[in-house]
Enzyme design. Structure first.
Site, PDB file in Angstrom:
ATOM      1  N   TRP A 190     -64.311 -86.713  48.471  1.00 16.65           N
ATOM      2  CA  TRP A 190     -62.945 -86.863  48.992  1.00 16.65           C
ATOM      3  C   TRP A 190     -62.008 -85.842  48.333  1.00 16.65           C
ATOM      4  CZ3 TRP A 190     -58.128 -87.824  46.956  1.00 16.65           C
ATOM      5  CH2 TRP A 190     -57.132 -88.204  47.861  1.00 16.65           C
ATOM      6  N   HIS A 191     -62.269 -85.581  47.032  1.00 17.79           N
ATOM      7  CA  HIS A 191     -61.383 -84.664  46.305  1.00 17.79           C
ATOM      8  C   HIS A 191     -61.566 -83.209  46.726  1.00 17.79           C
ATOM      9  CE1 HIS A 191     -60.744 -88.113  43.646  1.00 17.79           C
ATOM     10  NE2 HIS A 191     -59.608 -87.517  43.345  1.00 17.79           N
ATOM     11  N   GLY A 192     -62.727 -82.861  47.236  1.00 21.06           N
ATOM     12  CA  GLY A 192     -62.909 -81.477  47.676  1.00 21.06           C
ATOM     13  C   GLY A 192     -64.324 -81.230  48.169  1.00 21.06           C
ATOM     14  N   SER A 221     -66.043 -90.559  46.379  1.00 21.81           N
ATOM     15  CA  SER A 221     -64.770 -90.242  45.720  1.00 21.81           C
ATOM     16  C   SER A 221     -64.723 -88.754  45.356  1.00 21.81           C
ATOM     17  CB  SER A 221     -64.624 -91.096  44.462  1.00 21.81           C
ATOM     18  OG  SER A 221     -63.555 -90.641  43.689  1.00 21.81           O
TER      19      SER A 221
END
Lengths: 489, 484
Positions: B317-319, B314
């Protein structure tokens, strides 16, 4: 039944949008910067545009178009007083020809002038104009297709984006962040009379003397005029011809103007078969004095504008064969009242230039409508205050250490004059003025706030603010203390 | 073209009129055209990548459905997953990987100048979820490639989500939608509240946060703490605001998309927070990663490992940055520690005679969760780990409370008036969320008395118009005439 509900909903949506538009319009008017002139950098476009829409329809005979060389140099009130001919200045900062063209089109919806006078200064200054000038020139005009076209021109020549086009249509998008700067002036806009007694003229009273200047230089270089400017001139000449209006090209006094430029203008005028009047070669005939009449040699101050306006007024009668305008009784009275108001303004401006104590006191005492607020700062001993004596204040004579003095003159009459220990305060609900004198021990401050704004110089000794009730504004702030022969500013 | 721009609003008005005028079986084609135009308005070069992913995943799903052999089907879904992960990996993580290789082996590695197609993380997960759904037989593969293309590119959600599910969205995209006044109104209210959150709160808070984070070394702990709290509001109002705008836009067209937020800062635990924050992503991770990994069915240790894997992913996924990985890791650890400490915490409450079911205890949990989330956001916002650590150190050791009181707080781009508006706007959203979630509130507003409804609508429109952070901003100095 279903249809009835649909109609009901539609009506509701229309009412909702209607109310919303009214709210947005009100907020836009509140947030838009107001430009009332009388201060450098704040040319009076708001007064000029609102005032124009407020004029009686078909009552203006001469329309002046151009940049600050027009709105600082031509005073329609003086022209009327001199010749009886009514005129209005539609000028904005560094006004390009496409704005003049738009102003002309917009003006002809409301007025039927006999003559249009166009100053040609900006035909050489390029097509581009800054955003601030464009916004000021367009923001206060009514919505129309001509305005849409002018917005398109302004964006095209600034290379701005479509988003800016939307913000020209809805200025609230551009000015919304001004909510933090709102003042009572913004709220009062809704209640103020939109009549503009100076008719587009923007009065200034400063004098800047230059040592080395080369007025109307012999420079013979003939700068180019862009196709865009030429097309605007074509259209303006065409519009005037179609409406049976005489258009005159002029160049009002300007230190940057050269004989080469003048030659280009003369050739242009010849090509359109219109008259070109070069005022730069007639400075002596006009009576302009470099030491008193110029604000900065690009613009005239009120004294210079008055001389030029008188000259133009005589030209109108003698050379242009114009006859005084026939106005209704109410319009005549209004123009006369405007002249009185202008004279009053001139007096107040004159006041700012005075340093002689006696002359200052004379103006205050011999003209109605001046409020004079006097406060003191710090601890001092002053036994002979000539100014206060001349103003007729009695018990000012001795302000001892630890004491403060506070005085108020209204319409030449002293209504407050008292010495107190420590802090001396006075409040005038009429002008929302708050006065405070403090001795050194009590805070060492002289304060005169009007509408929350501080006007006192806060110097040691006497601090004096003169408020003009007819103009509803502070016209002067001075100080005077021990050892001073003349007024200090 | 972002939702909050005048350009979008005017374009959308035209889109909507044409959309409802069509009212025929080609209505969805209009949506597809609009979606592609909307996407290419960001950058035309993103389009080929979107088309490539659409075609490949559509083809694989169709083959899977036609194929009867389980092994081949499995092979197809695996190849689809590999494609999607590599596609995302190449564009998003190549440079991150190269910079780490460079740091570990102390060698010079060139950074690649790769394009990062906007919305790539959202639509890749959406298509990946679709492939798995088709493999599992949860949804039927879409035969019409253009209809599938609309599912992938549907403009309200392609740029910032929510990550759509085929079973919810595809059917709605096939249906013909006629104008529904109530739905339109509900959509408008949702959109306005979202825009208010984004422009009045998030973008205003961002001014302060950006200034403080840019020079965090010179500011005291109190300013940094305030900044981190404001960032906590900023990130929520930014992301949730955008999601509500997307929801509103879609609702106006009669299409309901996933509700991405459910009052996350009212969560009483981190576990609950993740049920309420970015719901479309957390439910995606649960359905397509956590449960296939074994979820909580394989014992405590495996459950914890699964949790950590999910949260690291997660984070990533954000960066593509270690700060995001750590942020994910912190949330994973929060949950594990939360589970282990549950009994101890209950004992402490017992010793303090606090009823476990009382509102007081719930409020303590909500506040604790808020500050735990707030702490983790520091890593999320920081540009690198040392910056995050530096900020935390200063918050703990360089506490300078006077800077909150002596006017220093007004030196970071927000005046006292701005701060007041920010606070007021946060209170408005807090009070609304205290009652219910924004989506339900929108429904309540629509069904309320006309005076209340109009007052609320006018309030939001005028607040956005006046107090929103947009445009160039007015500076009196720029408007002073100084030429001639």
């Amino acid at each position: 039944m279903k249809n009835k509900m649909k109609v009901n909903k539609l009506v509701r949506v229309v009412i909702f949008i209607g109310i919303l538009l009214i709210m947005v319009q009100a907020i836009t008017l509140l947030l838009k910067p107001k430009w009332y002139g009388q201060e450098l950098g704040h040319e009076a476009v708001t007064s000029m545009v609102d005032g124009f829409y407020n004029e009686t329809k078909n009552s203006i005979d001469v329309l002046f178009l151009g940049s600050s060389n027009v709105f600082r140099d031509i005073n329609p009130t003086v022209i009327y007083n001199e010749s009886g001919i009514t005129s209005y200045v539609l000028g904005s900062a560094s006004q390009r020809m496409w704005i003049s063209k738009y102003y002309l089109k917009e003006a002809l919806k409301y007025q039927t002038p006999k003559v249009v006078v166009l100053d040609l200064y900006t035909i050489f200054t390029g097509d581009l104009n800054g955003e601030s000038e464009n916004r000021k020139a367009l923001d206060y005009h009514k919505f129309s297709f001509e305005k849409l076209s002018a917005i398109k021109d302004s964006i095209y020549y600034d290379g701005e984006t479509n988003e800016n086009y939307i913000s020209y249509l809805f200025p609230v998008l551009r000015y919304h962040s001004r909510w933090q700067e709102l003042s009572s002036e913004d709220f009062r806009y809704f209640l103020t009379d939109k009549h503009h007694y100076l008719k587009g003229y923007d009065i200034v009273n400063s004098i800047e003397q230059q040592e080395n200047y080369d007025f109307f230089s012999t420079e013979t270089h003939e700068p180019e005029v862009s196709q865009w400017v030429l097309s605007c001139l074509d259209e303006m000449v065409d519009i005037c011809m179609q409406n049976n209006i005489e258009i005159k090209f002029v160049k009002f006094p300007n230190v940057h103007w050269t004989q080469g430029m003048s030659k280009v203008c003369q050739d242009l005028a010849n090509s359109y078969n219109v008259e070109f009047i070069e005022y730069n070669e007639n400075l002596n005939t006009i009576g302009l004095d470099f030491s008193t009449d110029f604000m900065d040699f690009v613009h005239l101050n009120y004294s210079g504008a008055e001389k030029l306006s008188k000259f133009v007024a005589n030209q109108m009668v003698e050379q242009w064969n114009m006859k005084p305008t026939i106005l209704s009784q109410s319009d005549q009275t209004r123009w006369q009242e405007d002249m009185i108001e202008y004279e009053r303004m001139k007096n107040s401006y004159h006041l700012v230039g005075i340093t002689d104590v006696e002359e200052y006191a004379n103006i205050i005492l011999n003209n109605d409508g001046y409020d004079v607020y006097i406060v003191t700062k710090g601890s001092f001993v002053m036994e002979n205050n000539k100014l206060l004596e001349l103003l007729g204040l009695d018990n000012y004579q001795i302000v001892h250490s630890g004491e403060t003095y506070l005085g108020v003159i209204k319409n030449g009459q002293c209504i407050v004059s008292e010495i107190k220990e420590g802090t001396n305060e006075y409040y005038s609900s009429e002008n929302r003025a708050v006065l405070q004198s403090q001795s050194y021990e009590a805070g060492d401050c002289a304060s005169i706030k009007i509408d929350g704004k501080e006007y006192a110089k806060n110097y040691g000794g006497y601090n004096i603010v003169t408020y003009d009730n007819q103009l509803s504004k502070v016209v002067d702030s001075i100080f005077f203390n021990d050892g001073m022969e003349t007024i200090g500013r | 073209m972002q939702f909050q721009t005048a350009e979008f609003l005017l374009t959308f008005a035209v889109v909507l009129v044409v959309y409802f005028l069509m009212r025929n079986r080609y209505q969805w084609l209009w949506l597809l055209l609009v979606s592609y135009i909307f996407y290419l308005s960001w950058n035309i070069s993103y389009i080929p990548f979107l088309i490539m992913t659409t075609l490949i995943t559509w083809g694989i799903a169709l083959c899977m459905e036609k194929c009867r052999q389980v092994n081949v089907k499995k092979l197809l879904v695996i190849s689809g997953c590999i494609y999607s992960i590599s596609y995302l990996g190449i564009f998003k993580y190549t440079n991150f990987l190269l910079s780490n290789v460079s740091a570990i082996f102390d060698i010079q590695v060139l950074k690649l100048d790769l394009l990062l197609p906007i919305g790539i993380s959202f639509y890749t997960f959406q298509t990946l979820g679709y492939l798995i759904d088709v493999y599992r037989g949860d949804v039927k593969a879409e035969k019409n490639v253009f209809r599938y293309a609309l599912f992938v590119s549907y403009f309200p959600q392609i740029v910032s989500g929510p990550i759509g599910r085929a079973k919810d969205l595809c059917k709605q995209l096939k249906t013909i939608h006629t104008f529904d006044y109530d739905k339109f109104l509900k959509g408008s209210v949702t959109f306005l509240i979202g825009m208010f959150m984004k422009l009045v709160i998030a973008d205003r808070a961002a001014i302060f946060v950006n200034e403080v984070y840019a020079h965090y070394e010179i500011y005291g702990g109190s300013i940094l703490l305030l900044s981190s709290l404001l960032y906590t509001m900023q990130i929520y109002c930014d992301f949730a605001g955008y999601s509500y705008m997307a929801l509103g836009v879609s609702r106006m067209m009669g299409i309901e998309i996933i509700h991405n937020f459910e009052r996350p800062y009212f969560s009483a635990s981190i576990k609950e927070f993740w049920r309420r924050w970015h719901i479309s992503l957390s439910s995606w991770l649960k359905d397509y990663l956590y449960i296939p990994l074994g979820g909580s069915r394989k014992g405590s240790i495996r459950t914890n490992i699964n949790l950590m894997i999910v949260f690291f992913i997660s984070g990533l996924w954000h960066g593509a940055n270690w700060t995001f990985l750590i942020w994910g890791g912190i949330h994973g650890l929060y949950q594990i520690i939360g589970k282990f400490s549950e009994k101890t915490r209950e004992k402490i409450y017992g010793l303090l005679h606090i009823d476990l079911n009382s509102q007081f205890r719930k409020n303590i949990s909500i506040i604790t969760t808020f500050f735990l989330v707030n702490f983790a956001w520091i890593f999320f916002r920081a540009e690198n780990i040392s910056m995050a650590v530096g900020i935390i150190k200063k918050i703990i050791f360089c506490w300078e409370p006077w800077s909150l009181l002596d006017g220093t707080v007004f030196n970071f781009g927000l005046s006292a008036k701005d701060m007041f508006i920010l606070l007021l706007a946060i209170i408005v959203i807090y009070l609304m969320e205290k009652m219910s979630n924004i989506s339900t509130i929108s429904e309540k507003i629509v069904t309320s008395h006309i005076v209340i409804r109009w007052a609320v609508l006018y309030f939001f429109i005028i607040s956005i118009l006046v107090f929103g952070i947009y445009g160039e901003g007015y500076s009196a100095a720029n408007f002073i005439y100084s030429q001639f």
